[in-house]
Design an enzyme around this catalytic site. Sequence first.
Site, PDB file in Angstrom:
ATOM      1  N   GLY A   1       1.043  -1.327  -0.031  1.00 10.03           N
ATOM      2  CA  GLY A   1       0.047  -0.163  -0.252  1.00 10.03           C
ATOM      3  C   GLY A   1       1.053   1.190  -0.233  1.00 10.03           C
TER       4      GLY A   1
ATOM      5  N   LYS B   1     -12.342 -11.849 -16.857  1.00  8.45           N
ATOM      6  CA  LYS B   1     -13.538 -12.332 -17.740  1.00  8.45           C
ATOM      7  C   LYS B   1     -13.105 -13.919 -18.271  1.00  8.45           C
ATOM      8  CE  LYS B   1     -15.526  -9.879 -20.345  1.00  8.45           C
ATOM      9  NZ  LYS B   1     -17.053  -9.127 -19.928  1.00  8.45           N
TER      10      LYS B   1
ATOM     11  N   GLU C   1       3.141 -11.049  -6.845  1.00  7.64           N
ATOM     12  CA  GLU C   1       1.685 -11.386  -7.193  1.00  7.64           C
ATOM     13  C   GLU C   1       2.210 -10.941  -8.298  1.00  7.64           C
ATOM     14  OE1 GLU C   1       2.279  -8.948  -4.897  1.00  7.64           O
ATOM     15  OE2 GLU C   1       0.995  -7.458  -5.078  1.00  7.64           O
TER      16      GLU C   1
ATOM     17  N   CYS D   1       5.749  -6.196   1.448  1.00  8.84           N
ATOM     18  CA  CYS D   1       6.141  -5.106   1.497  1.00  8.84           C
ATOM     19  C   CYS D   1       5.169  -3.679   2.921  1.00  8.84           C
ATOM     20  CB  CYS D   1       5.116  -3.845  -0.537  1.00  8.84           C
ATOM     21  SG  CYS D   1       6.143  -3.274  -0.533  1.00  8.84           S
ATOM     22  N   TYR D   2       3.790  -3.078   2.002  1.00  6.05           N
ATOM     23  CA  TYR D   2       3.131  -2.489   3.522  1.00  6.05           C
ATOM     24  C   TYR D   2       3.212  -3.749   4.610  1.00  6.05           C
ATOM     25  CZ  TYR D   2       0.107   0.235   6.268  1.00  6.05           C
ATOM     26  OH  TYR D   2      -0.438   0.822   7.180  1.00  6.05           O
TER      27      TYR D   2
ATOM     28  N   HIS E   1       7.127  -7.840  -4.654  1.00  5.51           N
ATOM     29  CA  HIS E   1       5.785  -8.249  -4.877  1.00  5.51           C
ATOM     30  C   HIS E   1       5.649  -9.862  -5.806  1.00  5.51           C
ATOM     31  CE1 HIS E   1       3.802  -5.006  -3.860  1.00  5.51           C
ATOM     32  NE2 HIS E   1       4.979  -4.050  -2.966  1.00  5.51           N
TER      33      HIS E   1
ATOM     34  N   ASP F   1     -21.009 -11.945 -18.805  1.00  5.54           N
ATOM     35  CA  ASP F   1     -20.854 -11.723 -17.580  1.00  5.54           C
ATOM     36  C   ASP F   1     -22.260 -12.356 -17.009  1.00  5.54           C
ATOM     37  OD1 ASP F   1     -18.275 -11.324 -18.276  1.00  5.54           O
ATOM     38  OD2 ASP F   1     -19.042  -9.609 -17.812  1.00  5.54           O
ATOM     39  N   SER F   2     -23.572 -11.776 -18.008  1.00 11.48           N
ATOM     40  CA  SER F   2     -24.421 -11.543 -17.421  1.00 11.48           C
ATOM     41  C   SER F   2     -24.853 -13.085 -17.927  1.00 11.48           C
ATOM     42  CB  SER F   2     -25.912 -10.318 -17.773  1.00 11.48           C
ATOM     43  OG  SER F   2     -26.155 -10.168 -19.233  1.00 11.48           O
ATOM     44  N   SER F   3     -24.527 -13.232 -19.007  1.00  9.97           N
ATOM     45  CA  SER F   3     -24.839 -15.310 -19.084  1.00  9.97           C
ATOM     46  C   SER F   3     -25.195 -15.913 -18.334  1.00  9.97           C
ATOM     47  CB  SER F   3     -25.073 -15.162 -20.620  1.00  9.97           C
ATOM     48  OG  SER F   3     -25.487 -14.143 -21.428  1.00  9.97           O
TER      49      SER F   3
END
Length: 503
Positions: A51, A359, A164, A78-79, A162, A219-221
């Site tokens: 952060g 996605k 990630e 880190c932070y 990091h 997404d909505s499907s």
Amino acid sequence: MIAIFDFGSQYSHLIARRIHELGAVARFYSYETTADKLLADGIKGIIFSGGPASIYNRGAPRPAKEIFALGLPILGICYGQQLLADYLGGKVEHGDRHEYGATTVKLVGNDPLLAGLNPVEEVWMSHGDRISLPAECRIIASSENSPHAAFHVDHLYGIQWHPEVSHTASGKKLLGNFISLCGCEKNLNPVSMIDSLVKLIREEVGEERVIIGLSGGIDSSVATALCAKAIGGQLSAVYIDTGLMRAGESDVVERVARKFGPRFLRINAQKRFLSRLAGIVDPEQKRHVIGEEFIRLFEEVARDEQATFLAQGTIFPDIIESGGQNNQAALIKSHHNVGALPKKMEFRGIIEPLKYMYKDEVRNLARQLGLSRTLIDRQPFPGPGLAIRIIGEVTEERLDLLRQADSILRAEIEQTDLTDQLWQWFAVLLTNKSTAVKGDQRGYGYIIAIRMVESKEAMTARFSRPDWDLLARLSTKIVNELPAISRVVYDITNKPPATIEWE
Ligand code: XMP
């Protein structure tokens, strides 16, 4: 499940993504979450993200002491590492030199957190502080500028780099080791994910009725298919025709949706959206007006359907860009289904089964759920539709123009094999006009911009380098077939810095 306490690093969301890729489940929690809540949720380990703050700043975010004392493995990045050092009685000081970007660390001893890593590893750091630690902490890696680049004591692990980000070569291995140290299973796959999402939806909804906003996008499907599996009889799928859709789209959506299973309603609201958008040119205002209108319509439908819950296909990037992942993150744009929602809503709850997914993960679920290829491979289309591809005011005339230009572009691209490589391909209508010479006449018409991008999950994107002949064909067709257009330009900006959509 692993809990991520997000302290506002721009990479925090990648921690969740890597954990998902490793087959485990991660959820974001506020750093103020209580120990009881974590235990009740069955959390097996915690990651404190990086952060921008320094822990000695006034008001720097700090979790309660009881969280450290829980005994659950904690990985501080880190932070997050500074928080652990401070808790253990160490000191954080400004280092002589800042470390930003690639650097190397040397492993010390054989700590299980770093099992399988090389003795010297290339890692990515972004910090200016250095820590000193009490004697009981074991140093497990060091760098030239950070003698205490990583440490371990009891259930607490701190690292300054990091893991990630993709530039840290063995970052994923380290996170995988941490997942194992937490005793979490790494068996997440589309099948188990569907089972657990269906269970969660059932628990959240109980006997209530639900409406789901179905736009026809993936997404909505997928969210609709999951809700249908979980609570089919209690569900109504609602498609709102905003009038901001591409040519012929609403009929295609209706045809596909009717095959889906749940009760389906199509609401014609073209006039309502157009009149609300009249005179608005600011993109954020457009998004808020559209977000609010969606909710008001959903509320009206919900009253008729006696539904108390609204379900949506929100995915994780929508939340990140709307600044909603934590209260320190910046707002990039208010996605219509997250940041642009009105403060007051009549619903008892919002169900968002995909809100921690990207996605490509949603596409995997779609395959597993047996949704059609046309749906899975469809290019993403934003909820606010063509309104955010018309720079300036949205009017019926300008909508019509953009719809026609976009249709020409789509028809041309869809004949090529580019659709396999591209994330999105679309036209944007600009506000400015430009001079042309058509035949022997002067023309003064609108400008169309073409955007074609490649991306994996829309957080970053690269503008496509298509064949010049294709661009020439597109330009000629658009200018010839649409007299109101005098010029076509091609957008050569990556994301970052430019977002994929123009507004
Ligand atoms: P940006 O423009 O932020 O877009 O780079 C990233 C992806 O999200 C889509 N997008 C949206 N989708 N509601 C949505 O459902 C929205 O408000 C919205 N804004 C952008 C965009 O098309 C791209 O795929």
